[in-house]
Design a protein around this motif. Structure first.
Motif, PDB file in Angstrom:
ATOM      1  N   GLU A 179      -3.336   8.582  -0.634  1.00  0.00           N
ATOM      2  CA  GLU A 179      -3.066   7.821   0.596  1.00  0.00           C
ATOM      3  C   GLU A 179      -4.346   7.293   1.248  1.00  0.00           C
ATOM      4  O   GLU A 179      -4.318   6.238   1.886  1.00  0.00           O
ATOM      5  N   ASP A 192       5.143   4.213   2.802  1.00  0.00           N
ATOM      6  CA  ASP A 192       4.559   5.541   2.978  1.00  0.00           C
ATOM      7  C   ASP A 192       4.513   5.767   4.490  1.00  0.00           C
ATOM      8  O   ASP A 192       4.023   4.908   5.236  1.00  0.00           O
ATOM      9  N   SER A 193       5.024   6.905   4.965  1.00  0.00           N
ATOM     10  CA  SER A 193       5.228   7.065   6.415  1.00  0.00           C
ATOM     11  C   SER A 193       3.926   6.893   7.195  1.00  0.00           C
ATOM     12  O   SER A 193       3.924   6.296   8.278  1.00  0.00           O
ATOM     13  N   GLU A 194       2.806   7.392   6.607  1.00  0.00           N
ATOM     14  CA  GLU A 194       1.517   7.297   7.305  1.00  0.00           C
ATOM     15  C   GLU A 194       1.076   5.836   7.422  1.00  0.00           C
ATOM     16  O   GLU A 194       0.622   5.390   8.476  1.00  0.00           O
ATOM     17  N   ASN A 236      -1.683  13.935  -2.771  1.00  0.00           N
ATOM     18  CA  ASN A 236      -0.922  12.890  -2.088  1.00  0.00           C
ATOM     19  C   ASN A 236      -1.765  12.261  -0.979  1.00  0.00           C
ATOM     20  O   ASN A 236      -1.815  11.040  -0.846  1.00  0.00           O
ATOM     21  N   LYS A 255       2.834   4.286  -4.178  1.00  0.00           N
ATOM     22  CA  LYS A 255       1.397   4.225  -3.872  1.00  0.00           C
ATOM     23  C   LYS A 255       0.550   4.227  -5.127  1.00  0.00           C
ATOM     24  O   LYS A 255      -0.547   3.675  -5.165  1.00  0.00           O
TER      25      LYS A 255
HETATM   26 MG    MG Z   1       2.982   9.783   2.861  1.00  0.00          MG
END
Ligand code: MG
Ligand code: NAD
Length: 398
Positions: A230, A154-156, A226, A129
């Motif tokens: 994000e 990135d999981s989100e 983080n 990111k």
């Molecule tokens: Mg993440």
């Protein structure tokens, strides 16, 4: 007819995301072939990975490490060719036989090879990111100009991508999306008394309650930088602004993020907190493949909690949104100052609460310039590192 086998390059193969990527890839030898693996200087781990996956190329950024790996692999009869340096990274990310590049180097060092992959029209699986935060518009322009396909790891962001309509690139209001609900676990210090934060140790900070990750991103999760990075990442990926993104604390990390529509519908993506899910999703998209992640057991999850984030506890979140609103190279400066501050914290040169202070001072001291060229971005990145380094040197450890 069966699809041709896809060539995969893993940048940052020895890291947490790199290892999970190789785990998923190895489950599907009929679909994927590892063409190149890279690491900074972890010779033993990369050597082991080369023996397991027989890539055509391996890159060690560090020259001495590259020589060690070359000799080691030669003795073991491996045919993998070892390259070195930043040129090596860009070279393997651009190879014709590579279809998919996993961008999983940590920090600003990942930008040049990730950009090289975009310029060569690859399917770019973006875990790094920091690369997007520091180069924002420029990176997105390269992706579009060269027909690259950018898929968030990135999981989100992967969750948001899954909940978005396919044509989201037209603009969120145009496709009926009202806002993004970006979930955050709140990290290990979500409920630590504020007066105890100054004295927390690196070991406490990297002990994330739900995810097992590299040290830098684990500290970022503890400060919630983080989540700040994000928010910026989501603005670029989904063409929106911080005003349309609500950060939602969700300690169980079962919902990975949500998208709210104009009609009031909220779509969420759920799953076990295991990065192999977004990795498998992005590798195979628009198809679905097995990732090795077990089924989500709703009965043991039992409940899902939500809280509003506390900006006093997590100043990094506020600093990130301010940097994005300020624009230009402000996010570049934020990211660089954060990398310097986190490294100093991990080396025990500064305390935990000095991290946001160093970033804020660096942002105050430097002007934000238009982020219109890579040269400008790297100049401001270097300037921010220098200023943050001076500030770190002036901080007394508690
Ligand atoms: Mg993440
Ligand atoms: P990590 O520290 O476990 O691994 C980092 C990798 O990058 C290693 O292979 C290392 O050799 C390589 N590397 C480090 N410095 C380098 C340099 N200067 N030049 C070239 N290579 C270098 O990190 P990670 O947790 O796997 O995270 C990687 C990236 O993915 C980060 O940007 C992180 O924010 C992002 N990410 C990670 C997770 C996660 O669950 N781990 C989740 C979301 C996003």
């Amino acid at each position: 007819m069966a699809e041709p086998i896809k060539g995969v390059c893993v940048l940052g193969a020895t890291g947490s995301i790199g290892v999970s990527t190789l785990d998923v890839v190895a489950r599907h030898p009929e679909r994927y072939r590892v063409v190149a693996l890279t690491a900074n200087r972890q010779v033993e781990r990369l050597q082991q990975q080369c023996l397991e996956h027989s890539p055509r190329f391996a890159v060690m950024v560090d020259e001495n490490a590259a020589e060690q790996l070359r000799q080691g692999l030669q003795q073991l009869g491996s045919a993998t060719e070892v390259l070195s340096g930043g040129e090596g990274l860009e070279y393997v990310a651009s190879l014709d036989e590579v279809d998919t590049v996993m961008a999983a180097i940590v920090g600003a060092a990942g930008l040049p090879p990730t950009l090289a992959a975009a310029r060569h029209g690859k399917r770019v699986l973006l875990a790094n990111k920091e690369a997007l935060v520091m180069s924002g518009q420029l990176f997105m322009d390269e992706v579009h100009q060269h027909g690259a396909k950018l898929l968030p790891i990135d999981s989100e962001h992967n969750a948001i991508f899954q909940c978005m309509p396919v044509d989201f690139e037209q603009g969120l209001p145009q496709v009926g999306v009202r806002r993004i609900l970006l979930t955050a676990s709140g990290g290990p210090f979500r409920s630590t008394p504020l007066e105890q934060l100054a004295a927390v140790t690196p070991e406490q900070a990297v002990a994330h309650p739900n995810w097992s990750m590299g040290r830098k991103i684990s500290v970022d999760s503890a400060t919630m930088m983080n989540k700040g990075l994000e928010v910026i990442e989501a603005c670029w990926l989904f063409k929106t602004t911080p005003a349309n993104i609500q950060v939602v604390l969700h300690p169980q990390s079962v919902i990975h993020s949500m998208v709210e529509y104009a009609d009031g519908s909220v779509l969420a993506q759920l799953g076990n907190p295991d990065m192999r899910t977004p990795i498998a999703h992005a590798l195979a998209w628009p198809e679905r493949i097995d990732s090795g992640v077990p089924s989500l057991d709703m009965f043991s999850v039992a409940r899902l909690d939500f809280e509003e984030p506390d900006l006093q506890r997590f100043p990094c979140l506020r600093l990130s949104m301010e940097a994005m609103e300020r624009g230009g190279t402000a996010p570049t400066i934020l990211n660089a100052a954060n990398e310097i501050a986190v490294e100093a914290f991990l080396d025990q040169r500064i305390g935990f609460t000095a991290i946001p202070e160093i970033i804020e001072t660096t942002l105050t001291r430097l002007p934000a310039n238009p982020a219109d060229s890579l040269a400008r971005i790297f100049d401001d990145d270097a300037a921010a590192r220098a200023v943050a380094g001076e500030v770190v040197a002036g901080v007394r450890k508690p």
